[in-house]
Design an enzyme around this catalytic site. Sequence first.
Site, mmCIF file in Angstrom:
data_model
loop_
_atom_site.group_PDB
_atom_site.id
_atom_site.type_symbol
_atom_site.label_atom_id
_atom_site.label_comp_id
_atom_site.label_asym_id
_atom_site.label_seq_id
_atom_site.Cartn_x
_atom_site.Cartn_y
_atom_site.Cartn_z
ATOM 1 N N GLY A 195 0.826 -1.214 0.000
ATOM 2 C CA GLY A 195 0.000 0.000 0.000
ATOM 3 C C GLY A 195 0.852 1.252 0.000
ATOM 4 N N VAL A 213 -0.636 7.747 1.148
ATOM 5 C CA VAL A 213 0.144 8.768 1.854
ATOM 6 C C VAL A 213 0.951 8.165 3.000
ATOM 7 C CG1 VAL A 213 -0.025 10.821 3.302
ATOM 8 C CG2 VAL A 213 -1.399 10.656 1.224
ATOM 9 N N ASN A 247 2.156 -2.279 -4.626
ATOM 10 C CA ASN A 247 0.873 -1.591 -4.780
ATOM 11 C C ASN A 247 0.143 -2.192 -5.973
ATOM 12 O OD1 ASN A 247 -0.365 1.098 -3.482
ATOM 13 N ND2 ASN A 247 -1.061 0.969 -5.606
ATOM 14 N N SER A 299 0.197 6.517 14.735
ATOM 15 C CA SER A 299 -0.329 7.882 14.773
ATOM 16 C C SER A 299 0.752 8.882 14.391
ATOM 17 C CB SER A 299 -0.846 8.219 16.179
ATOM 18 O OG SER A 299 -1.270 9.571 16.232
ATOM 19 N N LYS A 354 -5.017 2.609 20.068
ATOM 20 C CA LYS A 354 -5.011 3.604 18.982
ATOM 21 C C LYS A 354 -6.413 4.172 18.790
ATOM 22 C CE LYS A 354 -3.605 5.932 15.354
ATOM 23 N NZ LYS A 354 -4.757 6.276 14.566
ATOM 24 N N HIS A 414 -6.907 6.579 21.549
ATOM 25 C CA HIS A 414 -6.083 7.746 21.193
ATOM 26 C C HIS A 414 -6.871 8.662 20.266
ATOM 27 C CE1 HIS A 414 -3.590 9.775 18.172
ATOM 28 N NE2 HIS A 414 -2.617 9.847 19.058
ATOM 29 N N ASN A 415 -7.503 8.078 19.251
ATOM 30 C CA ASN A 415 -8.269 8.877 18.302
ATOM 31 C C ASN A 415 -9.496 9.497 18.954
ATOM 32 O OD1 ASN A 415 -6.368 7.862 16.561
ATOM 33 N ND2 ASN A 415 -7.827 7.338 14.959
ATOM 34 N N GLU A 449 -8.365 12.421 20.739
ATOM 35 C CA GLU A 449 -8.069 13.405 19.701
ATOM 36 C C GLU A 449 -9.341 14.122 19.243
ATOM 37 O OE1 GLU A 449 -7.118 12.766 15.045
ATOM 38 O OE2 GLU A 449 -5.660 11.857 16.407
ATOM 39 N N ARG A 464 -19.733 16.438 15.267
ATOM 40 C CA ARG A 464 -19.417 16.299 13.837
ATOM 41 C C ARG A 464 -20.645 15.868 13.046
ATOM 42 N NH1 ARG A 464 -13.253 13.952 13.071
ATOM 43 N NH2 ARG A 464 -12.299 15.073 14.810
ATOM 44 N N ARG A 502 -37.892 2.171 37.391
ATOM 45 C CA ARG A 502 -37.666 0.828 36.856
ATOM 46 C C ARG A 502 -38.417 -0.222 37.677
ATOM 47 N NH1 ARG A 502 -32.790 -1.145 37.291
ATOM 48 N NH2 ARG A 502 -32.812 -2.391 35.372
ATOM 49 N N HIS A 554 -37.938 -4.295 38.692
ATOM 50 C CA HIS A 554 -36.510 -4.582 38.561
ATOM 51 C C HIS A 554 -35.775 -4.587 39.902
ATOM 52 C CE1 HIS A 554 -36.549 -4.622 34.212
ATOM 53 N NE2 HIS A 554 -37.196 -3.461 34.195
#
Length: 620
Positions: free
Chosen positions: A165, A168, A188, A288, A343, A346-347, A350, A444, A596, A602
Amino acid sequence: MGVSGCGKTTIGKQLSEKMKLPFFDGDDFHPKKNLDKMEKGIPLNNEDRYPWLNILADNIEEWSQKDGAIIACSALKEKYREILASKNKNIIWIYLSGDQSLIKARIEQRQGHFMNASMLISQFNDLEVPKYGIHADISQSPEKIVNEILANLEPINTSFFGVIGLGVMGRSLSLNIAEKGYALSVYNRITEGEENSVKDFLEEAEDDMKIEGFTDLSEFVDSLERPRKILIMIKAGNAIDQVVEALIPKLSEGDIIIDGGNSHYKDTKRRADYLENKGLNFIGAGISGGEEGARKGPSIMPGGKKDSYQIIAPVLESIAAIGEDGTKCCVYVGPEGAGHFVKMIHNGIEYAEMQLLAEVYSLLSVSKSKEEIKDIFLEWNSGELGSYLLEITANIMTKKEGGEYVLDLILDKAGNKGTGSWSTKAAFDLGTVNTMMASAVFARYVSSFKERRKKLAKEINKNIDLGSYISIEDVKEAYKCARLLNHQQGFEIIRRASESYDWNLSLSDLSRIWTNGCIIRSELMINCISYFKTYDDLFEHPEIIDVLKRGEDAVKSVLIHGLTNRIPLPLFTEANTYWVSMTTERLSANMIQAQRDYFGAHTYQRVDAPENQSFHTNWY
């Protein structure tokens, strides 16, 4: 290589004659004190061996610049082999293996050698058999061993590592690996828009880099030294499975596939289990740092079987960024999908860090120019709030294009690649709080409804209270508090996962490898290294609690200012809610339990009874 008495010198000299290469005996480079020690029957320790190995490494570098050489050296431990290869990664290892009793008999027969048979036990105790290179059985005749080695050398190629691959990240990591001295093969596929990817990449590489490029997968695999070490750098999802399936029939037992994309940690475990049944190894490595980090030094989070990681560790650690303490920002995280899990979190951290800065920008934009906001951000970045994200946000503020601010030209619709939502789902699965990451993801999503927002905005008469005031110090303190709470939530998810999946993760080590190379590197992350050496929960640290207590009024002021000026502040709101909830002894959850029990029987627990007792009320 091999223990003393296995025939290294005999085989090495015969290979030297056959291959027309100079032969060197590693023992000839020992300092006299090492020889004296061994003649007395005293085994060498690491302090004795390291200077000798470094001398050999210097010579190997010199010999490799000519036609090469054949060296006989015990190289018993992986660490020793790493030192020998420290200045030239393209070594072909030939391991001479044999029964201890056979080797002892041979040692007892030889004359005038400093190594006696009594030291053989210590050699076998130190021996770490390599899982790579050519292995030869010394029970055969030297001639047969040499011919077998030559037969294995004929098809052997020089590429130590492979990358699939050339997007980038793949291109940048490949250049980083080659720059560190590793012979590399890259592959690739040929598809529309990628017809010249390999050709263009090879033209981009520097002349002294040892890189071979392929568009045929079989040729690519055949170019790699065994065990093959292949890093896949393509889009996560089904594409990974397709590449893995294409590789399986071309690989051999012990080969290692590394997924360096943002794969889901459960997919990583599934692939590892599947490949283990086929005798192959799978490492899920979170990487990262974006394009720049990949080229100059990323933060790397590998997970999987530790012995498989140790084989690829020299490559990954050589390309990783250097952390605040001078160590590499790459560490074995844990088994299964642990690397991709951390990871993912981590994101998630971020996502929230980015949203917080976007909200600070919105707050300050009411009364400050872009130049003034940039100056504020640069001032913050010079102190305890310093971070990569704050730095780039300051740079973004005043960038212009054709006399206009680029920021004003960018459509306010944020994209996402899924890791933020995965982090939120993981928190649900683990039964822990992740409100700030979740809110950042939803922010987002809300931004994506641009046309709907535009239409509804016309229905609202937005009156900004130009008389309202918010101090820069309050914004700063509120931002500091919200960041702490975001990190608390993120690391708490990791801690819960470590306990639930028996991963034994080190929060301090993760903080350390996140101090450089990655997107969330910051002064706060540097502090987290020491925080997590003492506590595994930031709420347990007195210093953190003091900062949060002092900043509560600042957060309140920010929220009031946002409400007054109709500025949506989802992250600051969630930060405040989380902090207030966590510091409130009695919440409204008693009402939830009553409801509940009312409609579903419950049951509930009582404040005047042990927690292991349950109660039910007949409400009607």
